[in-house]
Design an enzyme around this catalytic site. Structure first.
Site, PDB file in Angstrom:
ATOM      1  N   GLU A 132     126.012   8.696 -24.507  1.00  0.00           N
ATOM      2  CA  GLU A 132     127.040   8.517 -25.544  1.00  0.00           C
ATOM      3  C   GLU A 132     126.434   7.946 -26.829  1.00  0.00           C
ATOM      4  O   GLU A 132     125.640   7.011 -26.788  1.00  0.00           O
ATOM      5  CB  GLU A 132     128.134   7.577 -25.027  1.00  0.00           C
ATOM      6  CG  GLU A 132     129.293   7.391 -25.999  1.00  0.00           C
ATOM      7  CD  GLU A 132     130.332   6.401 -25.511  1.00  0.00           C
ATOM      8  OE1 GLU A 132     131.454   6.419 -26.064  1.00  0.00           O
ATOM      9  OE2 GLU A 132     130.036   5.604 -24.607  1.00  0.00           O
ATOM     10  N   LYS A 163     136.972  12.020 -27.483  1.00  0.00           N
ATOM     11  CA  LYS A 163     137.244  10.980 -26.481  1.00  0.00           C
ATOM     12  C   LYS A 163     138.713  10.566 -26.528  1.00  0.00           C
ATOM     13  O   LYS A 163     139.250  10.234 -27.587  1.00  0.00           O
ATOM     14  CB  LYS A 163     136.339   9.780 -26.741  1.00  0.00           C
ATOM     15  CG  LYS A 163     136.400   8.681 -25.697  1.00  0.00           C
ATOM     16  CD  LYS A 163     135.325   7.636 -25.997  1.00  0.00           C
ATOM     17  CE  LYS A 163     135.285   6.529 -24.959  1.00  0.00           C
ATOM     18  NZ  LYS A 163     134.190   5.574 -25.244  1.00  0.00           N
ATOM     19  N   CYS A 212     132.522   8.521 -21.563  1.00  0.00           N
ATOM     20  CA  CYS A 212     132.497   7.116 -21.157  1.00  0.00           C
ATOM     21  C   CYS A 212     133.822   6.608 -20.567  1.00  0.00           C
ATOM     22  O   CYS A 212     134.126   6.905 -19.425  1.00  0.00           O
ATOM     23  CB  CYS A 212     132.048   6.242 -22.320  1.00  0.00           C
ATOM     24  SG  CYS A 212     131.456   4.604 -21.796  1.00  0.00           S
TER      25      CYS A 212
END
Length: 294
Positions: free
Chosen positions: A43, A116, A153
């Site tokens: 990431e 995300k 993540c």
């Protein structure tokens, strides 16, 4: 057997953005020479993890998509003939930024993007200051190596995202990651958290009958504000099979460049043995859309 050779680059980042990118490029070229067909990066791999502080100057790190980084990694993908999963700080518009994964096809074009969805806001992980939650849904990205269910993540803790990727036909679940230990936690608590991180993702593999790839950064990064003792990223990048079996798990304190072979056809057999998608009670799941059931 439909074999896929996946290259993982688990690296320690430094303040020099150019140095990070050149080291990534060297790693991608090396993995391609060793036979990798797909390379997954961690990431926000171009820079230090800037979310340890809330600083408006850090927005200068963001870039458009397409932009300089997609061109850089696109040229690498084309040169090496590999698919690359990147993770970038996207400037969508003035005051509108995202934490965005971009998949580069082996011909250098952008195969697709994912913004995300779940944005944390915890000490040393002040991501809500920087990132607007994604608005593209959970849609696998079609590539020459298969349909990639890419998330980022904090998304990896949520079974809903993994399930929706599976329902949309993903062949594999992929999570670029930046997560580590808090220095204030005991060694025992640190290890509980690291094992929980691995375990929950292996659960996604089992529940959906799909391989899972998580690539985390490694090494220590100080907190520029001095409010905390910084983050020791715990590495431990791994590949799990559709029954949660660990094909490989990297070191928790060293950089690694490794290729892991997986059999994508194995998922077909696992789903025949454990037909979770067949037996889902979709008529009874309406309450999942509520924040909490009183």
């Amino acid at each position: 057997m439909k074999e896929l050779k996946i290259g993982l680059l688990q690296q320690h980042n430094v303040a020099d953005r150019k140095e990070n990118m050149m080291r990534l490029a060297e790693g991608i070229v090396d993995l391609a020479k060793r036979g990798a067909q797909l390379v997954v990066l961690q990431e926000l791999h171009n820079s230090l993890y800037f979310c340890q502080t809330e600083d408006v100057d850090n927005f200068d790190l963001a870039e458009t998509i397409p932009g300089p980084s997609t061109q850089f990694f696109g040229e690498l993908a084309k040169e090496c003939g590999v698919v690359i999963v990147t993770s970038l700080f996207e400037r969508r518009a003035a005051g509108l930024y995202h934490n965005t994964a971009v998949v580069i096809e082996r011909d250098g074009t952008i195969a697709g993007t994912y913004r995300k969805m779940h944005i944390p806001d915890d000490p040393a992980y002040y991501e809500k200051f920087y990132f607007t939650p994604g608005d593209m849904g959970f849609n696998p990205i079609e590539t020459s190596v298969g349909k990639l269910g890419v998330q980022v993540c904090w998304d990896q803790w949520y079974p809903e995202g993994a399930r929706l990727m599976a329902l949309a036909g993903a062949d594999i679940l992929i999570y670029p990651t930046a997560i580590g230990y808090a220095a204030t936690d005991t060694r025992e608590e640190q290890q509980r958290q690291r094992e929980a991180w691995t375990t929950v993702q292996r659960g996604h593999a089992v529940a959906n009958g799909l391989p899972v790839v998580a690539v985390n950064r490694v090494g220590y990064e100080p907190d520029p504000s001095g409010q905390t003792d910084g983050i020791e990223f715990w590495g431990s990048s791994f590949v799990a099979g559709p029954q949660g079996e660990l094909y490989y798990r990297a070191s928790d304190n060293e950089e690694e460049s490794v290729i892991v072979n997986i059999d994508l056809d194995h998922s077909e057999n696992v789903r025949r043995w454990w037909p979770f998608l067949r037996d889902r009670r979709i008529d009874e799941y309406g309450d999942i859309l509520k924040r909490y059931r009183e």
